[in-house]
Design an enzyme around this catalytic site. Structure first.
Site, PDB file in Angstrom:
ATOM      1  N   GLY C 148      29.256  13.582  17.546  1.00 33.25           N
ATOM      2  CA  GLY C 148      29.551  14.053  18.888  1.00 33.25           C
ATOM      3  C   GLY C 148      28.381  13.811  19.819  1.00 33.25           C
ATOM      4  O   GLY C 148      27.256  13.540  19.385  1.00 33.25           O
ATOM      5  N   CYS C 149      28.652  13.933  21.111  1.00 40.76           N
ATOM      6  CA  CYS C 149      27.613  13.645  22.100  1.00 40.76           C
ATOM      7  C   CYS C 149      26.500  14.687  22.067  1.00 40.76           C
ATOM      8  O   CYS C 149      25.320  14.355  21.977  1.00 40.76           O
ATOM      9  CB  CYS C 149      28.222  13.532  23.498  1.00 40.76           C
ATOM     10  SG  CYS C 149      29.291  14.917  23.956  1.00 40.76           S
ATOM     11  N   TYR C 150      26.883  15.974  22.107  1.00 44.15           N
ATOM     12  CA  TYR C 150      25.852  17.016  22.044  1.00 44.15           C
ATOM     13  C   TYR C 150      25.082  16.967  20.727  1.00 44.15           C
ATOM     14  O   TYR C 150      23.855  17.077  20.724  1.00 44.15           O
ATOM     15  CB  TYR C 150      26.475  18.406  22.212  1.00 44.15           C
ATOM     16  CG  TYR C 150      26.960  18.755  23.594  1.00 44.15           C
ATOM     17  CD1 TYR C 150      26.091  18.753  24.680  1.00 44.15           C
ATOM     18  CD2 TYR C 150      28.279  19.139  23.820  1.00 44.15           C
ATOM     19  CE1 TYR C 150      26.534  19.110  25.956  1.00 44.15           C
ATOM     20  CE2 TYR C 150      28.726  19.495  25.080  1.00 44.15           C
ATOM     21  CZ  TYR C 150      27.856  19.482  26.154  1.00 44.15           C
ATOM     22  OH  TYR C 150      28.282  19.845  27.400  1.00 44.15           O
ATOM     23  N   THR C 152      24.413  14.439  18.857  1.00 44.63           N
ATOM     24  CA  THR C 152      23.487  13.307  18.842  1.00 44.63           C
ATOM     25  C   THR C 152      22.196  13.650  19.573  1.00 44.63           C
ATOM     26  O   THR C 152      21.090  13.470  19.044  1.00 44.63           O
ATOM     27  CB  THR C 152      24.149  12.073  19.477  1.00 44.63           C
ATOM     28  OG1 THR C 152      25.276  11.704  18.693  1.00 44.63           O
ATOM     29  CG2 THR C 152      23.185  10.897  19.546  1.00 44.63           C
ATOM     30  N   ALA C 153      22.337  14.144  20.801  1.00 42.94           N
ATOM     31  CA  ALA C 153      21.137  14.486  21.575  1.00 42.94           C
ATOM     32  C   ALA C 153      20.332  15.577  20.872  1.00 42.94           C
ATOM     33  O   ALA C 153      19.111  15.497  20.766  1.00 42.94           O
ATOM     34  CB  ALA C 153      21.546  14.948  22.978  1.00 42.94           C
TER      35      ALA C 153
END
Lengths: 345, 345, 345, 345
Positions: C148-150, C152-153
């Protein structure tokens, strides 16, 4: 006064509520919806928590006729032509913010809106509510057709020259730009943030339903059929309209004489402010207020005139002008409840 | 090829660097500044960390003449008219993105830019780099005057009709809108976020220095003096220009025949895309790319034609067209290094 | 290579298309949709006019198995757990961008997603595709669950300290902020421009489905159950995620030693860039690129560490990392087709 | 009452003017500037055309002392410590919006502001104007130090738990986000539109001058030295602050009991609105109003509490709270002149 707002969950509706709940002559402001009943207004609008105790109710024409002095219709097109006849014959005056009652020719409504028009009697009875230019009729009206947002900005900018028959026939070009709130409160891909941000779009080219509304008024003023070229654009901002207009004049003017003329015309109009030479209005100058700011300047190289007119589409272009019309209809000072300063920055 | 970018700390400069550092025929891309010397490029642009090893150097014409095949000048107006003469007489060709070399009449430059013009010889030598319409001259040029952002969008939209003398004289009105990056990388109150966001502004009404640039090119095409009315607006977005143009035609056309004509004219132009009936371009459609998207539609009610043209002001309006011109000057495929898709959303 | 993108009409889907159509090892890129069939891709995306000749087709697992080397699933959750089993047993490898295959414990999926989980076998087979930290498994995988995007960061920012067991248990707080494109391409009132612009919102407090995904990975690294506090906010911008993270350390570090450690850990990771002291990344620094920029700084007054991590949610947070994983799975250089510079400004 | 605004050309200054010119108890509102003299206020702010007849005058302490009942200082830090001593000893009360008089320990001011502090006597005399929590002292004050924007949002959210000593010492983490108007009206590259739009940034990590202001107040309440971790971010919007706060509690609470407690604490505070379970405030909910909206929710998985607090930084975070303090100082109803609804959308 007791007032009611139908379509109170939309952007014009909640803006009407903001103005009316703070209006010194308004005692009670009921809110109605065609889709909700018995729901706390703060359920829909958390920003009104501890401010509004109102409950959204279903539309009930009988109750409205008994209780209300004025009903505002902030509904999509197609609804008020049903509701207004139910309300007439009562003490309740009507101010209709939808486009249903603006075009006097039923065929034009059908052509541009693609829906069945209101009855001819109803259209005849409705007074076009461009406050600055139709005051006498508005004061006596039972039903006011509140102007569209683009027509308000455009017509206030064109009126001085069209009324005095200074404009070359068929020369009017209006390049209009609007923030996204003009599209109303709704879920649509086109209105989504990711599609709108960092994007400038043109839409409904030569086909916007405000074209016949503007042309009808121009004809009333000039007595001549007028065809305009009219383009509408979407700006990545929420509120605000700018109409940049290009016209050709019949006689010689210069920028100063044009500005002096505009200033004299609007001297007693508290909501129209004319700029001095070299100064042009931005939409932010009227944000959150009922002002319409206008600049006019001769392009000496081409002898065309550029007119710039800005409004907040939810105020002078909708709720604000509606309250201004209410003030006129009820013999109040035109500015009552409408003295909010523009919000800056 | 070895290339250099002067003014590499500005928005057009760093966009040139992005294109040139990824250009398959470019081996070395030097970066120069008039205010910095021996500073790592990543100091100014942290987004280039681990990408760029370049060092910003002071401008050194002697070194440029020896080392470089082409020098891009992405400087404010007033600088390149000094620097270009120093560079000529070397193998280094020059592509000037400032406005200094665009106007052929020194008096016009003085009038609109308020500065001393370049020498007549230099102006004579500079080829106007509207890539699609001046290819033969660009291919042989030593010095190219890269067009302004507004002129690029406007002229690509007007060219097909003006070249074939279909437009009624003096009828051209251009209502142009630009994102804020067009103002350059600088600290100014007007360009600040709080003044720009949720605001739509008009500026330099009838006074923009791109007016004579557009008129000069129209005259080259039509052989007639053309005066245009030209308005510029600031949109609360960073990149993108839309020019909405209104013209009157001499003969009968309809929308289909206009679109067919435009499509035939631009058939072999890889960066100009003409829309089909009912489809209009948005600035987002070309964001981050070198495309210019154009729509043309007859307003049947008024018989005027509306032409819509969009570009990314930093690409087709500046750095992209400059690289396109470099490709032409060096006999490369026009699209080399310029095939980036638009970024969406 | 022949590749296919399922869900090609969404934001991650069209971003995958942008990367894959320009990928030097990709010959053919098919596009599929669950709702459209035999529609030109340019009908949906006018910005691809004259770029894409693709036709959107209905999902056809048989055809995919025959023709494709890799299938990207850029679908909403709930779809790929049906489709992936149909694709397995073919040469087609799968990279799943939905959340369906990320959580190894079916019960967790049910709890956080409120839907039926994929089969245990499928979950077992899927390799978590955090490219920098799971390279060996990804290289051998048939099915990759793209993070997911969150996560990953967040995980790229936490990994160095968690892996070396330097973080005090249960001390991790992640305050995450995302642009609106993370919500996908859809019509919704919440995602509309007028509701989002000039607004900063918090949502799904303590309830976001990325919480178990992050905790699962932290546990794999530390061997200990980790509970995090995780907040998600919506920023009025289209692309970009910043995770600001607060952790307590078990031993003494200072800012320099932390930065040196992070730099050594990510030295050979081409897409992770660690900032030097005093420099912090902004989301714009990675806009349109596959980079993850990280800063780490000790708060000497409280002895807590603040870690800042930014990505473009559609690239490193979705399509970019998916292509990076494809590169790994097929033995290509990790950066192939992913060397786009960040777009600035 | 006669009032004066020093620094009237800044954002807080013009917002003070907007509130005071409409305040029912204010008769005259003078505007002063340190850089302008005898300039029409509408020259600087065209949005006030036909609204304001004021003239900006140079600062004149003697005149102020004679004519004014209260002077608002909306100046940058470093100015009011000179001006306030000149004004004392007169009937004119002072409300200082700069940071000069907030920190009681001169050394702390020097350390965080990097300037010479005000005299100890002046600091002693200034009452910290957090309206809801310091009413008795404010009512008797001659000089009020109006709180900073971040401290107002943060402290109103933390106060109920800190005052009752429910928070674990040193556990407070504040992740704060602000719109760009917080940086003031000025030309700076960092605040420019092109650098700010579509960008989310973190700044002054662990170094913001509001840290000691918050800690000082927490210590007054708890009696214990408190060190907080405090991060500040810039959101691409003009107005609004959200503070997302994470704390650990000493005793057992659940979300309902927390919300009930907060509601009871703020029951008689007209400008603080506490959300019900599942509802969280957005900055838009308070835009253009003096409200502070707060939500509190236990993260049951980690036993941490998340507190969310939003304000309009120019109102409750500056001009609004200043007028609220004026009302308290002069025995007026706290809400006088501050009943503007939030502007939506």
């Amino acid at each position: 006064m007791n007032v009611g707002v139908v379509g109170a969950t939309g952007y014009s509706g909640v803006e009407l509520y903001r103005l009316l709940a703070n209006h010194p002559e308004v005692e009670m402001c009921n809110v109605y919806s065609s889709s909700l009943d018995k729901v706390a207004y703060t359920e829909i609008f958390p920003h009104l928590q501890e401010i509004s105790g109102e409950q959204i109710n279903a539309i009930n024409a009988e109750e409205m006729k008994k209780e209300l002095d004025v009903v505002f219709l902030a509904t999509p097109s197609g609804i008020s032509k049903e509701l207004v006849p139910e309300l007439t014959g009562s003490k309740a005056k009507v101010i209709d913010l939808s486009g249903d009652l603006r075009l006097k020719t039923p065929g034009e409504y059908e052509k541009w809106y693609g829906k069945n028009p209101a009855s001819a009697a109803l259209l005849d009875n409705a007074v076009y509510g461009l406050s600055e230019w139709n005051q006498q009729a508005i004061k006596k009206a039972d039903v006011v057709a509140n102007p569209g947002c683009y027509p308000t900005a455009s017509l206030l900018g064109l009126a001085p020259l069209v009324n005095s028959e200074e404009i070359k026939s068929q020369s009017v070009i209006i390049d209009a730009k609007s923030g996204l709130s003009g599209a109303g409160k709704k879920a649509s891909l086109t209105s989504s943030f990711a599609e709108s941000q960092e994007n400038f779009r043109i839409y409904k080219v030569h086909q916007h339903q405000h074209i016949p509304e503007i042309e009808q008024q121009l004809q009333w003023w000039s007595g001549k059929k007028e065809k305009i070229t009219f383009s509408t654009h979407l700006v990545p901002m929420t509120r605000g309209i700018m109409a940049t207009m290009y016209v050709e004049l019949l006689k010689d003017w210069n920028t100063e004489s044009l500005q002096d003329y505009y200033q004299s015309i609007y001297e007693s109009s508290p909501f129209v402010r004319v700029r001095k030479k070299g100064s042009f209005p931005s939409t932010r100058d009227v944000y959150g207020s009922n002002y319409c700011d206008i600049a006019v300047e001769l392009d000496e190289r081409t002898n065309r005139v550029t007119i710039v007119s800005v409004i907040d589409n939810l105020l002078k272009g909708a709720a604000g002008q509606a309250v201004q019309n209410m003030n006129l209809m009820f013999g109040l000072e035109e500015t009552t409840g409408l003295t909010q300063f523009p919000i800056y920055p």
